[in-house]
Design an enzyme around this catalytic site. Structure first.
Site, PDB file in Angstrom:
ATOM      1  N   GLU A   1      -9.929  -2.164   5.165  1.00  0.00           N
ATOM      2  CA  GLU A   1     -10.653  -1.865   6.393  1.00  0.00           C
ATOM      3  C   GLU A   1     -11.908  -2.746   6.514  1.00  0.00           C
ATOM      4  OE1 GLU A   1      -9.307  -0.111   8.552  1.00  0.00           O
ATOM      5  OE2 GLU A   1      -8.603   1.844   7.855  1.00  0.00           O
TER       6      GLU A   1
ATOM      7  N   ASP B   1       0.819  -1.208   0.000  1.00  0.00           N
ATOM      8  CA  ASP B   1       0.000   0.000   0.000  1.00  0.00           C
ATOM      9  C   ASP B   1       0.854   1.260   0.000  1.00  0.00           C
ATOM     10  OD1 ASP B   1       0.937  -0.331   2.650  1.00  0.00           O
ATOM     11  OD2 ASP B   1      -0.989  -1.137   3.312  1.00  0.00           O
TER      12      ASP B   1
ATOM     13  N   HIS C   1      -7.514  -5.282  10.110  1.00  0.00           N
ATOM     14  CA  HIS C   1      -7.226  -5.024   8.705  1.00  0.00           C
ATOM     15  C   HIS C   1      -5.865  -5.591   8.300  1.00  0.00           C
ATOM     16  CE1 HIS C   1      -5.281  -0.981   9.884  1.00  0.00           C
ATOM     17  NE2 HIS C   1      -4.330  -1.605   9.208  1.00  0.00           N
TER      18      HIS C   1
END
Length: 242
Positions: free
Chosen positions: A143, A67, A138
């Protein structure tokens, strides 16, 4: 799912680093999925140390990160590009151009998500994916939600995640509110998954992931369906396990 319990954070880091090192040793051209945050820091320190000692060679390795914060450039000290460069890439012989992260500065989110999903596909998925675990269960920045996101996507970060990450910023107001993240389906393309968890504050999340029902409200619980998952946790993080 295999559970390895370590006595403390350092032992957890060393045991997890040995698993990553074994992957690189057995397959020098491995594709490694990497994570950021405080939990993997000890792992990266061990990998860098073993490289300096001549025990590890990253010259054929390719990495893809989970990410990146939306809106942050690679030069921003809070970006995950910067984190990886500081804590691993600059300390080992990983070739330039062989490490991939989402482009946080790309404001065309559809194009960026497609591009990064294509990167993962072009590499044939990850041989080993390193994951941390959020307080709300998570993985990556997936999420709690009503469904599992399959592919790379732009996510609105929860208040709990923003609160947990504000320690890296001057204030909570400076924490980006969105991020690009691999989807659950993208993560599950990995042939082996290594989940590392540390601290009593993660104990309930770990219990929900490994012993609770599989639900998108606990995104990490999907790992129960993966055929090859190793969880390395320190004893404090396993306090709630039955």
């Amino acid at each position: 799912m295999e559970l390895i319990i370590a006595e403390n954070y350092d032992e957890m880091s060393r045991k997890a680093a040995h698993i990553l090192a074994a992957q690189v040793t057995l397959k020098p051209a491995s594709v490694l999925g990497l994570a950021t945050g405080s939990t993997p820091l000890g792992i990266y320190e061990y990998l860098a140390e073993w490289y300096r000692e001549g025990d590890l060679d990253f010259s054929q390795v390719t990495t893809v990160n989970l990410d990146e914060y939306y809106g942050l450039s690679p030069e921003n000290e809070q970006s995950y590009h910067y984190f990886m460069e500081t804590n691993l890439f600059s300390k080992v012989n990983l070739p330039a151009g062989k490490h991939y992260l989402p482009d946080g500065k790309n404001t065309d989110s559809q194009a960026e998500c497609r591009r990064y999903e294509d990167v993962v596909d072009s590499l044939g998925g990850m041989d080993l994916q390193l994951l941390g675990l959020g307080h709300n269960g998570h993985i990556g920045f997936n999420e709690p939600a009503s469904c599992f996101e399959k592919e790379v996507h732009l996510v609105n970060l929860s208040g709990q995640t923003i609160e947990a990450n504000k320690r890296f910023f001057a204030s909570a107001d400076e924490v980006p509110k969105q991020a690009y993240t691999m989807g659950i389906g993208t993560i599950l393309k990995a042939r082996k998954i290594l989940l590392v968890v540390s601290g009593e504050q993660k104990a309930q999340a770990l219990r929900s992931v490994v012993q609770g029902k599989v639900s998108p409200q606990v995104p990490g619980s999907i790992l129960q369906f993966h055929p090859d998952v190793v969880v390395v946790a320190d004893r404090a993080a396993t306090a709630a396990l039955e």
